[in-house]
Design a protein around this motif. Structure first.
Motif, PDB file in Angstrom:
ATOM      1  N   LEU A 314       0.810  -1.029  -0.175  1.00 32.83           N
ATOM      2  CA  LEU A 314      -0.030  -0.235   0.040  1.00 32.83           C
ATOM      3  C   LEU A 314       1.189   1.435   0.247  1.00 32.83           C
ATOM      4  CD1 LEU A 314      -3.330  -1.394   2.775  1.00 32.83           C
ATOM      5  CD2 LEU A 314      -2.828  -1.319   0.609  1.00 32.83           C
ATOM      6  N   PHE A 315       0.570   1.848  -0.679  1.00 32.86           N
ATOM      7  CA  PHE A 315       1.114   3.569  -0.127  1.00 32.86           C
ATOM      8  C   PHE A 315       0.917   4.121   1.068  1.00 32.86           C
ATOM      9  CE2 PHE A 315       0.349   3.967  -5.313  1.00 32.86           C
ATOM     10  CZ  PHE A 315       1.364   3.672  -5.701  1.00 32.86           C
ATOM     11  N   ASN A 316       1.789   4.712   1.615  1.00 32.25           N
ATOM     12  CA  ASN A 316       1.705   5.288   3.072  1.00 32.25           C
ATOM     13  C   ASN A 316       2.298   6.919   3.407  1.00 32.25           C
ATOM     14  OD1 ASN A 316       3.857   5.037   4.173  1.00 32.25           O
ATOM     15  ND2 ASN A 316       4.509   3.541   3.221  1.00 32.25           N
ATOM     16  N   PRO A 317       1.220   7.609   4.168  1.00 30.04           N
ATOM     17  CA  PRO A 317       2.112   8.802   4.471  1.00 30.04           C
ATOM     18  C   PRO A 317       3.101   9.445   4.228  1.00 30.04           C
ATOM     19  CG  PRO A 317       0.156   7.703   6.145  1.00 30.04           C
ATOM     20  CD  PRO A 317       0.897   6.707   5.246  1.00 30.04           C
ATOM     21  N   GLY A 318       4.329   8.397   4.224  1.00 33.83           N
ATOM     22  CA  GLY A 318       6.346   8.240   4.210  1.00 33.83           C
ATOM     23  C   GLY A 318       6.033   8.382   2.889  1.00 33.83           C
ATOM     24  N   ASP A 319       5.742   7.689   1.677  1.00 35.09           N
ATOM     25  CA  ASP A 319       5.391   8.100   0.595  1.00 35.09           C
ATOM     26  C   ASP A 319       4.375   8.688  -0.093  1.00 35.09           C
ATOM     27  OD1 ASP A 319       6.105   5.042  -0.124  1.00 35.09           O
ATOM     28  OD2 ASP A 319       4.038   4.315   0.110  1.00 35.09           O
ATOM     29  N   ALA A 320       4.141   9.220   0.669  1.00 31.59           N
ATOM     30  CA  ALA A 320       3.087  10.997   0.139  1.00 31.59           C
ATOM     31  C   ALA A 320       3.793  12.700   0.616  1.00 31.59           C
ATOM     32  CB  ALA A 320       2.050  10.847   0.616  1.00 31.59           C
ATOM     33  N   ARG A 321       5.181  12.250   1.806  1.00 26.36           N
ATOM     34  CA  ARG A 321       6.383  12.936   1.877  1.00 26.36           C
ATOM     35  C   ARG A 321       7.054  13.032   0.760  1.00 26.36           C
ATOM     36  NH1 ARG A 321       4.922  11.216   6.985  1.00 26.36           N
ATOM     37  NH2 ARG A 321       6.615  10.237   6.768  1.00 26.36           N
ATOM     38  N   VAL A 322       7.421  11.729   0.011  1.00 21.73           N
ATOM     39  CA  VAL A 322       8.684  11.477  -0.703  1.00 21.73           C
ATOM     40  C   VAL A 322       7.704  11.882  -1.704  1.00 21.73           C
ATOM     41  CG1 VAL A 322       9.774   9.820  -2.767  1.00 21.73           C
ATOM     42  CG2 VAL A 322       9.439   9.721  -0.019  1.00 21.73           C
ATOM     43  N   LEU A 323       6.825  11.916  -2.273  1.00 25.99           N
ATOM     44  CA  LEU A 323       5.930  12.135  -3.481  1.00 25.99           C
ATOM     45  C   LEU A 323       6.461  13.832  -3.920  1.00 25.99           C
ATOM     46  CD1 LEU A 323       5.128  11.178  -6.338  1.00 25.99           C
ATOM     47  CD2 LEU A 323       3.005  11.011  -5.424  1.00 25.99           C
ATOM     48  N   ARG A 324       5.481  14.426  -2.751  1.00 27.75           N
ATOM     49  CA  ARG A 324       5.284  15.657  -2.308  1.00 27.75           C
ATOM     50  C   ARG A 324       6.510  16.694  -2.293  1.00 27.75           C
ATOM     51  NH1 ARG A 324       4.046  15.346   2.145  1.00 27.75           N
ATOM     52  NH2 ARG A 324       1.153  16.098   1.759  1.00 27.75           N
ATOM     53  N   ARG A 325       7.821  15.788  -1.960  1.00 24.34           N
ATOM     54  CA  ARG A 325       9.245  16.700  -2.224  1.00 24.34           C
ATOM     55  C   ARG A 325       9.345  17.060  -3.416  1.00 24.34           C
ATOM     56  NH1 ARG A 325      13.691  13.694   1.557  1.00 24.34           N
ATOM     57  NH2 ARG A 325      14.941  15.494   0.630  1.00 24.34           N
ATOM     58  N   LEU A 326       8.960  15.311  -4.640  1.00 21.12           N
ATOM     59  CA  LEU A 326       9.207  15.694  -5.729  1.00 21.12           C
ATOM     60  C   LEU A 326       8.188  16.526  -6.685  1.00 21.12           C
ATOM     61  CD1 LEU A 326       9.947  12.022  -6.153  1.00 21.12           C
ATOM     62  CD2 LEU A 326      12.017  12.874  -6.706  1.00 21.12           C
ATOM     63  N   ALA A 327       6.994  16.605  -6.104  1.00 15.28           N
ATOM     64  CA  ALA A 327       6.218  17.448  -6.870  1.00 15.28           C
ATOM     65  C   ALA A 327       6.835  18.967  -6.564  1.00 15.28           C
ATOM     66  CB  ALA A 327       5.221  17.435  -6.228  1.00 15.28           C
ATOM     67  N   ASP A 328       7.232  19.271  -5.446  1.00 13.03           N
ATOM     68  CA  ASP A 328       7.831  20.489  -5.197  1.00 13.03           C
ATOM     69  C   ASP A 328       8.688  21.289  -6.369  1.00 13.03           C
ATOM     70  OD1 ASP A 328       6.244  20.926  -3.710  1.00 13.03           O
ATOM     71  OD2 ASP A 328       8.357  20.773  -2.226  1.00 13.03           O
ATOM     72  N   GLN A 329       9.855  19.965  -7.126  1.00 17.49           N
ATOM     73  CA  GLN A 329      10.427  20.011  -8.101  1.00 17.49           C
ATOM     74  C   GLN A 329       9.802  20.618  -9.076  1.00 17.49           C
ATOM     75  OE1 GLN A 329      13.952  20.906  -7.696  1.00 17.49           O
ATOM     76  NE2 GLN A 329      13.873  20.456  -5.678  1.00 17.49           N
ATOM     77  N   VAL A 330       8.826  19.889  -9.557  1.00 17.72           N
ATOM     78  CA  VAL A 330       8.797  19.123 -10.918  1.00 17.72           C
ATOM     79  C   VAL A 330       7.745  21.342 -11.080  1.00 17.72           C
ATOM     80  CG1 VAL A 330       6.415  18.278 -12.030  1.00 17.72           C
ATOM     81  CG2 VAL A 330       7.541  17.169 -10.785  1.00 17.72           C
ATOM     82  N   SER A 331       7.529  21.699  -9.984  1.00 24.16           N
ATOM     83  CA  SER A 331       6.339  22.514 -10.713  1.00 24.16           C
ATOM     84  C   SER A 331       8.390  23.616 -10.604  1.00 24.16           C
ATOM     85  CB  SER A 331       5.766  23.160  -8.715  1.00 24.16           C
ATOM     86  OG  SER A 331       4.548  22.460  -8.271  1.00 24.16           O
ATOM     87  N   VAL A 332       8.810  23.450  -9.837  1.00 24.75           N
ATOM     88  CA  VAL A 332       9.694  24.869  -9.888  1.00 24.75           C
ATOM     89  C   VAL A 332      10.527  24.593 -11.620  1.00 24.75           C
ATOM     90  CG1 VAL A 332      12.081  25.361  -9.504  1.00 24.75           C
ATOM     91  CG2 VAL A 332      11.154  24.375  -7.877  1.00 24.75           C
ATOM     92  N   ALA A 333      10.365  23.502 -12.131  1.00 24.65           N
ATOM     93  CA  ALA A 333      10.762  23.326 -13.598  1.00 24.65           C
ATOM     94  C   ALA A 333       9.885  23.768 -14.129  1.00 24.65           C
ATOM     95  CB  ALA A 333      11.114  21.451 -13.828  1.00 24.65           C
ATOM     96  N   VAL A 334       8.346  23.167 -14.422  1.00 21.68           N
ATOM     97  CA  VAL A 334       8.194  23.959 -14.907  1.00 21.68           C
ATOM     98  C   VAL A 334       7.709  25.306 -14.558  1.00 21.68           C
ATOM     99  CG1 VAL A 334       5.245  24.506 -15.516  1.00 21.68           C
ATOM    100  CG2 VAL A 334       6.421  22.077 -15.167  1.00 21.68           C
ATOM    101  N   LEU A 335       7.353  25.513 -13.824  1.00 21.86           N
ATOM    102  CA  LEU A 335       7.424  27.773 -13.828  1.00 21.86           C
ATOM    103  C   LEU A 335       8.670  28.155 -14.159  1.00 21.86           C
ATOM    104  CD1 LEU A 335       6.097  27.872 -10.240  1.00 21.86           C
ATOM    105  CD2 LEU A 335       4.961  28.371 -12.140  1.00 21.86           C
TER     106      LEU A 335
END
Length: 458
Positions: A314-335
Motif C-alpha cells: 500500500l502507498f502510505n504517508p511516508g510515500d506521500a512525503r517523498v512524492l510531495r518533495r518531487l512535486a515541488d521540484q516539478v513545479s519549479v521546473a515547469v514555472l
C-alpha cells in the motif's frame, strides 16, 4: 565386613530407593534447557548475519519452529507510519484460515503486548503464546506461537520471550539501516533532480528524470505528470506501465489527480478499482489498482500533478512525503520553463518593436560605442551586416558629425546623467543634411535616437 563398611541410614531413605522419576525429570529439564540455549545461540548467530528484514523474519520463524516444534507462528511488525501491527509471516494449514492477521487486533494479544512480556492467552479458539519484540523501550513487533496444549508453560513462555528479545534488537537494527539507506537514496535523488532543474530548461527531459526517481524511490510500476489546462489535466510525460497515458486528458472534477489539485494535498487511493474518482480515460489503457497523486503548487494554485501507480504494498504517508518533495521540484521546473518562454516572447516582441521604429536607435556603452542598434540605424549608416556597427563609436559609425562637447547629448547622458538633444548639420554624397540627435541615460550607458533630414526637403 566391618562396621565402617555398613551404610548408615540416619533416618534417610537408601539411595536405591530415591524417586527415579524425579531424577529423570531433572535430567530432561536440563537437556531441554541445553537445547533451548543451543537454539538461542544458533538463532543469535543467524540474526547477526543480515540487515535484511525479510531474511531476519525467515530466520526468526525457523528459530521458533526449532524451539517449540510448532509449525504455526505469526510474526508481526509495527508499521512506522500508523503504529499498527502488520503481519509479516503467518500460519500454516490447516490452521491458516483462523490463525491469521485478525488475531492481531484481539484483546488478548493487545493485553499481552501492553504487559511487555510473554503470556499465554486464548484467542479465537487457539491457545497462543504472545511475546513482544522490543528494542530498548520501543515496541518493534510481536511473535505469536500456537500451542498444542491449553495449560500455560512458564519455561515455554520464557524461551519464546528470549527469542523475541533477540529478534527485536536485530529487526530494529535492520529498520534503522533501511531508514538510513532510504534517506540517502532520497537525498541523492533530490540532489540530482535539483541539478537537472537548475541546469536545464528542457522541461520534458527534466520531467522524465523526476519520474524515473519517483518510480525508484516509491517502487511504483508507473508514473506520470499532468499539467492543468482549464478544467482538464493533460498528461505531459509518462513512464513505466503509465507510458500509454501520454497525451490523455481527464477532467479536474472527476479524477484522483483533480482531487489532489483541488485539495492542494497528496491523495492516496489504495483501492483504485472501486474509487469513483478514477476516470475511464486512465483505467481503459492500463489497469490501476493503487494510485497516489501530489499537486504541483504555485502561488496561483495547483498547476498540475505528479502521480504514481501500482506496487505490491500500500502507498502510505511516508510515500506521500517523498512524492510531495518531487512535486515541488516539478513545479519549479515547469514555472522556470514558463518564465523562460515568457522572457523569450517578450524579447522577440521587444526586438521586433525595436527594429520597426522609424528613427535610428542605438544603445551605447560608457565609451560611447554601439552595443546594439536597430534596422533604421544600419540603413542611415549604409551598414550591410547587422553586427557591422557593434563596437564602433556612435559618431564615427553612424552620425558622422560630432558636436562640441558642451552640446553633445551623448556625452551629457553618459557623464551627467541627463537627457538632451541637438541638431547637427553635414554633407553626405554632396547633399546637405540635418541630424536630430537625442540621448538619454541607460543602465549600461545611453540610448541614442537620431533621424536625418535632407536640407532640400526642408
Amino acid at each position: 565386613m566391618s562396621h565402617a563398611d555398613v551404610p548408615r541410614n540416619d533416618g534417610a531413605e537408601p539411595a536405591s530407593l530415591l524417586d527415579l522419576t524425579q531424577v529423570r525429570d531433572v535430567v530432561v529439564r536440563a537437556e531441554q534447557r541445553a537445547r533451548d540455549l543451543q537454539v538461542l545461540q544458533t538463532l543469535g548467530i543467524a540474526l547477526s548475519r543480515s540487515l535484511d528484514e525479510g531474511i531476519l523474519i525467515a530466520e526468526l520463524v525457523r528459530g521458533l519452529q526449532r524451539a517449540t516444534g510448532e509449525a504455526d507462528a505469526l510474526v508481526a511488525l509495527v508499521d512506522p507510519e500508523t503504529g499498527e501491527l502488520r503481519l509479516r509471516s503467518g500460519g500454516v494449514a490447516p490452521y491458516a484460515e483462523s490463525f491469521d492477521e485478525t488475531i492481531l487486533s484481539s484483546d488478548g494479544v493487545r493485553s499481552a503486548l501492553l504487559d511487555g512480556k510473554a503470556r499465554t492467552v486464548v484467542v479465537g479458539g487457539h491457545t497462543v503464546v504472545v511475546a513482544p519484540m522490543k528494542h530498548a523501550s520501543r515496541l518493534v513487533g510481536a511473535v505469536i506461537v500456537r500451542e498444542s496444549g491449553a495449560t500455560p508453560n512458564a519455561e515455554r513462555e520464557e524461551l519464546i520471550q528470549s527469542i523475541a528479545i533477540q529478534a527485536g534488537a536485530a529487526l530494529r537494527n535492520a529498520q534503522l539501516y533501511t531508514e538510513s539507506e532510504r534517506e540517502r537514496r532520497q537525498s541523492d535523488a533530490m540532489a540530482d533532480v535539483a541539478r537537472a532543474v537548475g541546469e536545464s530548461l528542457r522541461t520534458g527531459e527534466v520531467m522524465r528524470r523526476i519520474l524515473r526517481h519517483a518510480m525508484a524511490l516509491l517502487r511504483a510500476e508507473g508514473a506520470f505528470i499532468s499539467l492543468r489546462e482549464g478544467d482538464y489535466l493533460a498528461v505531459q510525460a509518462a513512464l513505466g506501465s503509465a507510458s500509454v497515458l501520454a497525451g490523455v486528458m481527464v477532467p479536474v472534477d472527476a479524477s484522483v489527480g483533480g482531487a489532489s489539485c483541488l485539495a492542494g494535498d497528496v491523495v492516496i487511493s489504495n483501492n483504485a478499482e472501486s474509487d469513483h474518482r478514477m476516470h475511464t480515460r486512465l483505467t481503459s489503457p492500463v489497469r490501476i489498482e493503487r494510485i497516489m497523486a501530489a499537486p504541483l503548487l504555485s502561488a496561483g494554485g495547483a498547476i498540475g500533478t505528479i502521480e504514481c501507480i501500482n506496487r505490491s504494498e500500500l502507498f502510505n504517508p511516508g510515500d506521500a512525503r517523498v512524492l510531495r518533495r518531487l512535486a515541488d521540484q516539478v513545479s519549479v521546473a515547469v514555472l522556470n520553463a514558463r518564465l523562460f518562454e515568457d522572457v523569450q516572447a517578450a524579447t522577440r516582441e521587444w526586438s521586433q518593436t525595436f527594429d520597426s521604429i522609424g528613427v535610428g536607435m542605438a544603445v551605447v556603452n560608457e565609451d560611447g560605442c554601439i552595443v546594439r542598434c536597430n534596422t533604421r540605424a544600419r540603413q542611415l549608416s549604409d551598414a550591410v551586416l547587422p553586427l557591422a556597427l557593434v563596437g564602433q563609436p556612435i559618431y564615427d559609425a553612424v552620425l558622422g558629425v560630432r558636436p562640441p562637447i558642451d552640446q553633445d547629448p551623448v556625452h551629457m547622458a553618459l557623464h551627467e546623467g541627463v537627457e538632451s538633444h541637438c541638431v547637427l548639420e553635414g554633407i553626405r554624397d554632396g547633399q546637405p543634411f540635418q541630424l536630430n540627435v537625442r540621448a538619454a541615460p541607460h543602465p549600461i550607458g545611453a540610448v541614442v535616437t537620431f533621424s536625418r533630414v535632407d536640407v532640400h526637403a526642408v
